[in-house]
Write a protein that holds these residues in place. Structure first.
Motif, PDB file in Angstrom:
ATOM      1  N   THR A  69      30.076  36.627  47.560  1.00 24.89           N
ATOM      2  CA  THR A  69      30.069  38.042  47.954  1.00 24.89           C
ATOM      3  C   THR A  69      29.626  38.808  46.419  1.00 24.89           C
ATOM      4  O   THR A  69      29.357  38.357  45.444  1.00 24.89           O
ATOM      5  CB  THR A  69      31.491  38.286  48.217  1.00 24.89           C
ATOM      6  OG1 THR A  69      32.430  38.067  47.142  1.00 24.89           O
ATOM      7  CG2 THR A  69      31.983  37.734  49.568  1.00 24.89           C
ATOM      8  N   GLY A  70      29.521  40.080  46.673  1.00 23.58           N
ATOM      9  CA  GLY A  70      29.404  40.927  45.739  1.00 23.58           C
ATOM     10  C   GLY A  70      30.489  41.317  44.873  1.00 23.58           C
ATOM     11  O   GLY A  70      30.248  42.137  43.924  1.00 23.58           O
ATOM     12  N   VAL A  71      31.605  40.546  45.034  1.00 23.46           N
ATOM     13  CA  VAL A  71      32.701  41.000  44.090  1.00 23.46           C
ATOM     14  C   VAL A  71      32.767  40.474  42.746  1.00 23.46           C
ATOM     15  O   VAL A  71      33.631  40.798  41.896  1.00 23.46           O
ATOM     16  CB  VAL A  71      33.986  40.283  44.905  1.00 23.46           C
ATOM     17  CG1 VAL A  71      35.374  40.718  44.250  1.00 23.46           C
ATOM     18  CG2 VAL A  71      34.030  40.948  46.312  1.00 23.46           C
ATOM     19  N   ALA A  72      32.034  39.529  42.418  1.00 23.15           N
ATOM     20  CA  ALA A  72      31.892  38.859  40.991  1.00 23.15           C
ATOM     21  C   ALA A  72      31.928  39.957  39.888  1.00 23.15           C
ATOM     22  O   ALA A  72      32.704  39.624  38.913  1.00 23.15           O
ATOM     23  CB  ALA A  72      30.680  37.948  41.109  1.00 23.15           C
ATOM     24  N   PRO A  73      31.251  40.750  39.903  1.00 28.35           N
ATOM     25  CA  PRO A  73      31.373  41.896  38.705  1.00 28.35           C
ATOM     26  C   PRO A  73      32.573  42.214  38.508  1.00 28.35           C
ATOM     27  O   PRO A  73      32.945  42.740  37.595  1.00 28.35           O
ATOM     28  CB  PRO A  73      30.293  42.812  39.235  1.00 28.35           C
ATOM     29  CG  PRO A  73      29.334  42.271  40.140  1.00 28.35           C
ATOM     30  CD  PRO A  73      30.163  41.249  41.010  1.00 28.35           C
ATOM     31  N   PHE A  74      33.522  42.455  39.662  1.00 36.07           N
ATOM     32  CA  PHE A  74      34.650  43.195  39.429  1.00 36.07           C
ATOM     33  C   PHE A  74      35.911  42.143  39.301  1.00 36.07           C
ATOM     34  O   PHE A  74      36.978  42.544  38.737  1.00 36.07           O
ATOM     35  CB  PHE A  74      34.989  43.732  41.019  1.00 36.07           C
ATOM     36  CG  PHE A  74      34.051  44.917  41.128  1.00 36.07           C
ATOM     37  CD1 PHE A  74      33.866  46.111  40.298  1.00 36.07           C
ATOM     38  CD2 PHE A  74      33.226  44.574  42.173  1.00 36.07           C
ATOM     39  CE1 PHE A  74      32.877  47.026  40.793  1.00 36.07           C
ATOM     40  CE2 PHE A  74      32.171  45.681  42.582  1.00 36.07           C
ATOM     41  CZ  PHE A  74      32.187  46.724  42.015  1.00 36.07           C
ATOM     42  N   ILE A  75      35.513  40.815  39.378  1.00 37.27           N
ATOM     43  CA  ILE A  75      36.437  39.722  39.039  1.00 37.27           C
ATOM     44  C   ILE A  75      36.513  39.276  37.755  1.00 37.27           C
ATOM     45  O   ILE A  75      37.565  38.941  37.181  1.00 37.27           O
ATOM     46  CB  ILE A  75      36.462  38.632  40.322  1.00 37.27           C
ATOM     47  CG1 ILE A  75      36.584  39.224  41.786  1.00 37.27           C
ATOM     48  CG2 ILE A  75      37.290  37.354  39.891  1.00 37.27           C
ATOM     49  CD1 ILE A  75      38.233  39.487  41.835  1.00 37.27           C
ATOM     50  N   TYR A  76      35.227  39.305  37.215  1.00 33.56           N
ATOM     51  CA  TYR A  76      35.147  38.624  35.988  1.00 33.56           C
ATOM     52  C   TYR A  76      35.820  39.399  34.988  1.00 33.56           C
ATOM     53  O   TYR A  76      36.424  38.767  33.941  1.00 33.56           O
ATOM     54  CB  TYR A  76      33.497  38.551  35.624  1.00 33.56           C
ATOM     55  CG  TYR A  76      32.965  37.401  36.462  1.00 33.56           C
ATOM     56  CD1 TYR A  76      33.523  36.134  36.719  1.00 33.56           C
ATOM     57  CD2 TYR A  76      31.448  37.545  36.833  1.00 33.56           C
ATOM     58  CE1 TYR A  76      32.866  35.005  37.382  1.00 33.56           C
ATOM     59  CE2 TYR A  76      31.054  36.624  37.842  1.00 33.56           C
ATOM     60  CZ  TYR A  76      31.599  35.502  37.864  1.00 33.56           C
ATOM     61  OH  TYR A  76      31.095  34.306  38.810  1.00 33.56           O
ATOM     62  N   PRO A  77      35.832  40.585  35.012  1.00 34.79           N
ATOM     63  CA  PRO A  77      36.655  41.114  33.649  1.00 34.79           C
ATOM     64  C   PRO A  77      38.132  40.890  33.801  1.00 34.79           C
ATOM     65  O   PRO A  77      38.719  40.915  32.803  1.00 34.79           O
ATOM     66  CB  PRO A  77      36.402  42.693  34.101  1.00 34.79           C
ATOM     67  CG  PRO A  77      35.128  42.870  34.804  1.00 34.79           C
ATOM     68  CD  PRO A  77      35.027  41.552  35.576  1.00 34.79           C
ATOM     69  N   LEU A  78      38.679  40.557  34.884  1.00 33.39           N
ATOM     70  CA  LEU A  78      40.176  40.146  34.921  1.00 33.39           C
ATOM     71  C   LEU A  78      40.525  38.804  34.055  1.00 33.39           C
ATOM     72  O   LEU A  78      41.346  38.745  33.761  1.00 33.39           O
ATOM     73  CB  LEU A  78      40.328  39.865  36.284  1.00 33.39           C
ATOM     74  CG  LEU A  78      40.439  40.890  37.160  1.00 33.39           C
ATOM     75  CD1 LEU A  78      40.711  40.708  38.679  1.00 33.39           C
ATOM     76  CD2 LEU A  78      41.435  42.333  36.817  1.00 33.39           C
ATOM     77  N   PHE A  79      39.422  38.118  33.910  1.00 30.03           N
ATOM     78  CA  PHE A  79      39.592  36.868  33.306  1.00 30.03           C
ATOM     79  C   PHE A  79      39.093  36.935  31.650  1.00 30.03           C
ATOM     80  O   PHE A  79      38.927  36.351  30.894  1.00 30.03           O
ATOM     81  CB  PHE A  79      39.043  35.703  33.866  1.00 30.03           C
ATOM     82  CG  PHE A  79      39.568  35.250  35.249  1.00 30.03           C
ATOM     83  CD1 PHE A  79      40.974  34.700  35.343  1.00 30.03           C
ATOM     84  CD2 PHE A  79      39.208  35.796  36.568  1.00 30.03           C
ATOM     85  CE1 PHE A  79      41.471  34.562  36.546  1.00 30.03           C
ATOM     86  CE2 PHE A  79      39.685  35.626  37.683  1.00 30.03           C
ATOM     87  CZ  PHE A  79      40.931  34.944  37.585  1.00 30.03           C
TER      88      PHE A  79
END
Length: 63
Positions: A53-63
């Motif tokens: 999905t296109g959620v990757a840019p928003f999830i990566y900063p969490l880690f």
């Protein structure tokens, strides 16, 4: 969306190993490993979801 459905089909086709793993853990009395297995499966599902999905840019900063 089609890619996601293909991934889900592949995942469900491979779920045969999960009951076998649970049976192995029960037979060996390794109950304490079950939470680790659940967490690993959840992380795998999260990675599959993020990848498709296109959620990757928003999830990566969490880690």
């Amino acid at each position: 969306m089609e890619k996601f459905l293909d991934t889900l089909k592949m995942l469900f086709s491979r779920l045969g190993i999960i009951p076998e793993l649970v049976q192995f853990l029960m037979a060996r009395k390794k109950y304490w490993l079950i939470p680790f297995v659940i967490v690993i499966i959840l992380f795998g599902l999260l990675l599959a979801f993020v990848e498709l999905t296109g959620v990757a840019p928003f999830i990566y900063p969490l880690f």
